[in-house]
Design a protein around this motif. Structure first.
Motif, PDB file in Angstrom:
ATOM      1  N   PHE A 167       9.497   4.531  -2.130  1.00  0.00           N
ATOM      2  CA  PHE A 167      10.321   3.619  -2.139  1.00  0.00           C
ATOM      3  C   PHE A 167      11.798   3.558  -1.672  1.00  0.00           C
ATOM      4  CE2 PHE A 167       7.795   1.813  -4.856  1.00  0.00           C
ATOM      5  CZ  PHE A 167       6.503   1.713  -3.860  1.00  0.00           C
ATOM      6  N   ASP A 168      12.287   5.069  -1.284  1.00  0.00           N
ATOM      7  CA  ASP A 168      13.349   5.722  -0.715  1.00  0.00           C
ATOM      8  C   ASP A 168      14.117   5.817   0.649  1.00  0.00           C
ATOM      9  OD1 ASP A 168      11.538   7.551  -0.379  1.00  0.00           O
ATOM     10  OD2 ASP A 168      12.682   9.138  -0.774  1.00  0.00           O
ATOM     11  N   THR A 169      12.417   5.349   1.597  1.00  0.00           N
ATOM     12  CA  THR A 169      12.342   5.596   2.656  1.00  0.00           C
ATOM     13  C   THR A 169      13.582   5.177   4.195  1.00  0.00           C
ATOM     14  OG1 THR A 169      10.139   5.623   2.395  1.00  0.00           O
ATOM     15  CG2 THR A 169      10.758   5.682   5.330  1.00  0.00           C
ATOM     16  N   ALA A 170      13.081   3.966   3.616  1.00  0.00           N
ATOM     17  CA  ALA A 170      14.663   3.321   4.428  1.00  0.00           C
ATOM     18  C   ALA A 170      15.486   3.415   3.965  1.00  0.00           C
ATOM     19  CB  ALA A 170      14.473   1.403   4.125  1.00  0.00           C
ATOM     20  N   THR A 171      16.400   3.278   2.901  1.00  0.00           N
ATOM     21  CA  THR A 171      17.909   3.899   2.525  1.00  0.00           C
ATOM     22  C   THR A 171      18.136   5.681   3.154  1.00  0.00           C
ATOM     23  OG1 THR A 171      17.540   2.841   0.304  1.00  0.00           O
ATOM     24  CG2 THR A 171      19.207   3.913   0.324  1.00  0.00           C
ATOM     25  N   MET A 172      17.010   5.826   3.531  1.00  0.00           N
ATOM     26  CA  MET A 172      17.444   7.352   3.131  1.00  0.00           C
ATOM     27  C   MET A 172      17.199   7.658   5.651  1.00  0.00           C
ATOM     28  SD  MET A 172      17.049   9.562   1.165  1.00  0.00           S
ATOM     29  CE  MET A 172      18.089   8.184  -0.325  1.00  0.00           C
ATOM     30  N   SER A 173      16.407   6.456   6.031  1.00  0.00           N
ATOM     31  CA  SER A 173      16.491   6.272   7.606  1.00  0.00           C
ATOM     32  C   SER A 173      17.369   5.702   8.149  1.00  0.00           C
ATOM     33  CB  SER A 173      15.271   5.722   8.004  1.00  0.00           C
ATOM     34  OG  SER A 173      15.029   5.303   9.460  1.00  0.00           O
ATOM     35  N   LEU A 174      18.297   5.148   7.217  1.00  0.00           N
ATOM     36  CA  LEU A 174      19.237   4.569   7.284  1.00  0.00           C
ATOM     37  C   LEU A 174      20.822   5.349   7.249  1.00  0.00           C
ATOM     38  CD1 LEU A 174      20.259   1.739   8.681  1.00  0.00           C
ATOM     39  CD2 LEU A 174      21.218   0.915   6.385  1.00  0.00           C
ATOM     40  N   ALA A 175      20.525   5.891   6.091  1.00  0.00           N
ATOM     41  CA  ALA A 175      21.690   7.336   5.806  1.00  0.00           C
ATOM     42  C   ALA A 175      21.599   8.340   7.377  1.00  0.00           C
ATOM     43  CB  ALA A 175      21.336   7.236   4.504  1.00  0.00           C
TER      44      ALA A 175
END
Ligand code: ADP
Ligand code: MG
Length: 399
Positions: A330-338
């Motif tokens: 559930f870190d995927t979207a945050t990591m991708s946007l980062a």
């Protein structure tokens, strides 16, 4: 373009050799068994203290440590931080006991550095009591506030002193104020804000302020669920503040009137249990969330679309992760946007400013903290600034 500043900095200080300069720093570091476990704040204090020392001032650091509530408490003595600060700054630092402060400071030589005992041992500190302001003022000739993270409090050492002595912003304070001004004060448009995190209720004032300021408001995290519910989406057993759907609607209406485009996720990552890599993990359209599922991250299609929005923006302010980033995947979207934000910032097309405890942790997890234009570690002060509130410690420097 440089905007005329409304506060004075170390550049406006002249002939400070031999002068006693009181410098408010934030050295409130976490400690375990007498050892500093994270020295970020000590490192951040070095630039201003070292510069003043190099210029021959007698540097007297004022700071709080823990919450002693106006009483002496040896476990919260700044004597504990003196050696660690000495190690970080690489020069001798003297501890200044309150009871002999005047005598100790009178003996300091030009360029010497000292740390005064915990300002919060004095019950007048948090009350901004005139007698406490006087006690501090008697120890110095000039005042520098370098602690943006304490600027949302009107305390004797953060606010009162600025009215009593010639007052200047330290280098850290200056950098923070300049960055925040570039992000929301006088930003280049289009401006986007990403607001995420767990709950709408903790960030209502942030959202209300931002809709009037930014061109794109990107809502993610648990709080997006409340907005989705307000739009009639069934969010299953997701974290959702159903009692706030009316407020969410008001925010959406205000955004509409202000020509602020609100972006809510249209695909999401869901699971039946909140655990790492759960067997029930799946990605779906927001309209297909089952009764027994929870939304735990923004989906890949929406994340990609957010990246495209940012490609057309010049400025980004970011507070709050897009998903439950502590638990994979559930870190995927945050990591991708980062990573997208880091790349756009490096290219020079985006000014990116981020803040918030979990947001900073997420950007560190992504390994892109150094690629952002500015990261605020100021916590409460950063959020109050995002809410558009005047920070007393900053206002006092601007008079
Ligand atoms: P910050 O400290 O950066 O201001 P917050 O404290 O507001 O951020 O929010 C961070 C928390 O929000 C994280 O612990 C994260 O797990 C949680 N969170 C994000 N998305 C969701 C979600 N969909 N469901 C539940 N919790 C979430
Ligand atoms: Mg948090």
């Amino acid at each position: 373009m440089t905007v005329a500043r409304s506060f004075k900095t170390l550049d406006d200080m002249s002939d400070i050799a031999g002068k006693r300069v009181l410098v408010r720093e934030d050295v409130n570091v976490p400690m375990a068994d007498g050892v500093v476990t994270d020295d970020t704040r000590l490192r951040a204090a070095v630039q201003t203290v070292a510069e003043l020392s190099d210029r021959g001032a007698k540097v007297i650091v004022l700071a709080h440590f823990g919450r002693p509530k106006g009483e002496r408490n040896p476990e919260m003595s700044l004597a504990l931080v003196t050696k660690p600060f000495e190690a970080v700054i690489g020069r001798p630092v003297r501890f200044i006991d309150d009871e002999y402060a005047a005598e100790t400071i009178a003996k300091m030589t030009d360029g010497e550095i000292g740390i005064l005992e915990n300002t919060r041992f004095d019950p007048g500190e948090e009350k901004n009591a005139p007698e406490t302001v006087e006690r501090f003022a008697a120890l110095g000739d000039l005042y520098v506030n370098d602690a943006f993270s304490a600027a949302h409090r009107a305390h004797a050492s953060t606010e009162g002193l600025a009215h009593r002595l010639p007052a200047f912003a330290g280098r850290q304070m200056e950098a923070e104020l300049d960055a925040l001004d570039k992000a929301l004060g006088n930003p280049e448009h289009p401006v986007a804000a990403v607001v995420g995190g767990a709950k709408v209720s903790t960030k209502l004032d942030v959202l209300k302020h931002l809709v009037a300021k930014v061109d794109h408001l990107i809502i993610g995290g648990g709080m997006a669920n409340t907005f989705l519910a307000a739009r009639g989406v069934n969010v299953g057993k997701s974290l959702c503040e159903h009692d706030l759907t009316g407020t969410a609607e008001e925010i959406l209406d205000a955004a509409d009137k202000a020509n602020c485009i609100v972006h809510l996720p249209y695909d999401v990552v869901v699971a039946k249990e909140f655990a790492a890599n759960p067997p029930s993990l799946r990605t779906c359209n927001v309209h297909e969330v089952a009764e027994d599922e929870m939304i735990l991250d923004v989906g890949p299609a929406a994340t990609e679309a957010l990246g495209d929005v940012l490609k057309n923006c010049r400025t980004l302010v970011w507070n709050g992760p897009l998903g439950a980033f502590e638990t994979p995947p559930f870190d995927t979207a945050t990591m991708s946007l980062a990573h997208t934000v880091a790349a756009l910032t490096k290219e020079g097309s985006l000014v990116s400013v981020a803040g918030g405890g979990d947001t900073v942790a997420a950007l560190n997890q992504a390994g892109v903290a150094d690629d952002m234009t500015f990261i605020s570690t100021a916590g409460g002060a950063f959020l109050e600034w995002m809410e558009g509130k005047e920070l007393p410690g900053v206002a006092a420097l601007q008079h």
